[in-house]
Design a protein around this motif. Structure first.
Motif, PDB file in Angstrom:
ATOM      1  N   ALA A  97       0.822  -1.212   0.000  1.00 14.81           N
ATOM      2  CA  ALA A  97       0.000   0.000   0.000  1.00 14.81           C
ATOM      3  C   ALA A  97       0.856   1.263   0.000  1.00 14.81           C
ATOM      4  O   ALA A  97       0.353   2.353   0.259  1.00 14.81           O
ATOM      5  CB  ALA A  97      -0.923   0.005   1.213  1.00 14.81           C
ATOM      6  N   ALA A 133      -3.523   4.861  -2.678  1.00 14.37           N
ATOM      7  CA  ALA A 133      -4.892   4.409  -2.402  1.00 14.37           C
ATOM      8  C   ALA A 133      -5.285   3.293  -3.361  1.00 14.37           C
ATOM      9  O   ALA A 133      -5.876   2.280  -2.955  1.00 14.37           O
ATOM     10  CB  ALA A 133      -5.861   5.583  -2.512  1.00 14.37           C
ATOM     11  N   HIS A 165      -1.077   4.424   1.869  1.00 12.43           N
ATOM     12  CA  HIS A 165      -2.484   4.404   2.255  1.00 12.43           C
ATOM     13  C   HIS A 165      -2.537   4.182   3.758  1.00 12.43           C
ATOM     14  O   HIS A 165      -1.852   3.314   4.291  1.00 12.43           O
ATOM     15  CB  HIS A 165      -3.186   3.264   1.518  1.00 12.43           C
ATOM     16  CG  HIS A 165      -4.615   3.094   1.896  1.00 12.43           C
ATOM     17  ND1 HIS A 165      -5.037   2.112   2.768  1.00 12.43           N
ATOM     18  CD2 HIS A 165      -5.732   3.769   1.514  1.00 12.43           C
ATOM     19  CE1 HIS A 165      -6.342   2.187   2.907  1.00 12.43           C
ATOM     20  NE2 HIS A 165      -6.785   3.189   2.159  1.00 12.43           N
ATOM     21  N   SER A 173     -11.125   7.031   1.471  1.00 12.23           N
ATOM     22  CA  SER A 173      -9.803   6.479   1.725  1.00 12.23           C
ATOM     23  C   SER A 173      -8.809   7.613   1.905  1.00 12.23           C
ATOM     24  O   SER A 173      -8.905   8.640   1.218  1.00 12.23           O
ATOM     25  CB  SER A 173      -9.378   5.583   0.552  1.00 12.23           C
ATOM     26  OG  SER A 173      -8.149   4.963   0.810  1.00 12.23           O
ATOM     27  N   SER A 175      -4.651   8.841   2.296  1.00 10.37           N
ATOM     28  CA  SER A 175      -3.240   8.539   2.067  1.00 10.37           C
ATOM     29  C   SER A 175      -2.402   9.701   2.577  1.00 10.37           C
ATOM     30  O   SER A 175      -2.864  10.848   2.631  1.00 10.37           O
ATOM     31  CB  SER A 175      -2.945   8.317   0.580  1.00 10.37           C
ATOM     32  OG  SER A 175      -3.640   7.205   0.078  1.00 10.37           O
TER      33      SER A 175
END
Length: 215
Positions: A97, A133, A165, A173, A175
């Motif tokens: 991620a 993300a 992320h 979401s 980040s």
């Protein structure tokens, strides 16, 4: 988002080489001290070259497409696109991620004297935050971007950029990322909120491979 099959690779290679030459031209334009007659002569040459390129044009820059290896790429992207003269182009690598990239800004990116324009730094971080993300399975569109400028960002010097992320909540979401010197000194930090549009897949979006080599 429309995704096309890759066009002929030799043509794309030539387009990336042309874009690299245009980047050098923009840097040379920003730094030149030649006199007016030479400026006028070069301007005339460029007008002719522009007319030749406009002999056959498309409605949009190079689109998302599937490369010969089956990967998704976007050579027209303003940050990573090898076929976009505006791009560095940034080559993004990823690890789970998190994503990272080595970069060096150009003279044409100047804002304050000797430093990169803050909007350029924000654009790079926005892209990396979104890539992080997507790598975490939460691809989305930027809803907000908060940028903290800590130190002037130089151009012409090697720098590092990284994003990861950090959390998700439904279609939202988040980040976080930063641009640093090679020794890790932070220059710019950013946090981004991304929202996955209804109907988008939540599986990890494939990241483009490094752009075609440019001189």
């Amino acid at each position: 988002m429309t995704i096309e099959a890759a066009t002929v690779e030799p043509r794309l290679q030539a387009l990336c080489e042309l874009s690299a030459q245009v980047r050098d031209l923009m840097d040379a334009t920003a730094l030149t001290d030649v006199q007016e007659p030479e400026l006028a002569a070069v301007t005339a040459m460029l007008a002719e070259a522009t007319a030749r390129l406009r002999a056959a044009t498309r409605d949009t820059p190079q689109p998302f497409e599937i490369g010969p290896d089956g990967s998704l790429r976007h050579l027209g992207n303003a940050v990573t696109g090898g076929a976009n003269p505006h791009a560095l182009p940034l080559v993004v690598e990823h690890d789970g991620a998190a994503v990272h990239a080595r970069l060096s800004f150009r003279p044409m990116h100047e804002g304050p004297p000797g430093s990169v324009h803050g909007g350029i730094s924000a654009m790079i971080l926005d892209h990396l935050l979104g890539q992080a993300a997507a790598a975490a399975g939460a691809a989305g569109m930027t809803a907000s971007l908060t940028v903290r400028y800590l130190k002037p960002v130089p151009y012409g010097a090697p720098l590092l950029a990284r994003a990861e992320h950090v959390r998700a909540e439904g279609r939202k979401s988040w980040s976080e990322g930063r641009i640093t010197t090679p020794d890790g000194t932070p220059l710019v930090e950013a946090t981004g909120l991304f929202i996955t549009p209804t109907g988008w897949t939540t599986r990890p979006a494939p990241l483009p491979p490094p752009d075609l080599p440019t001189p």
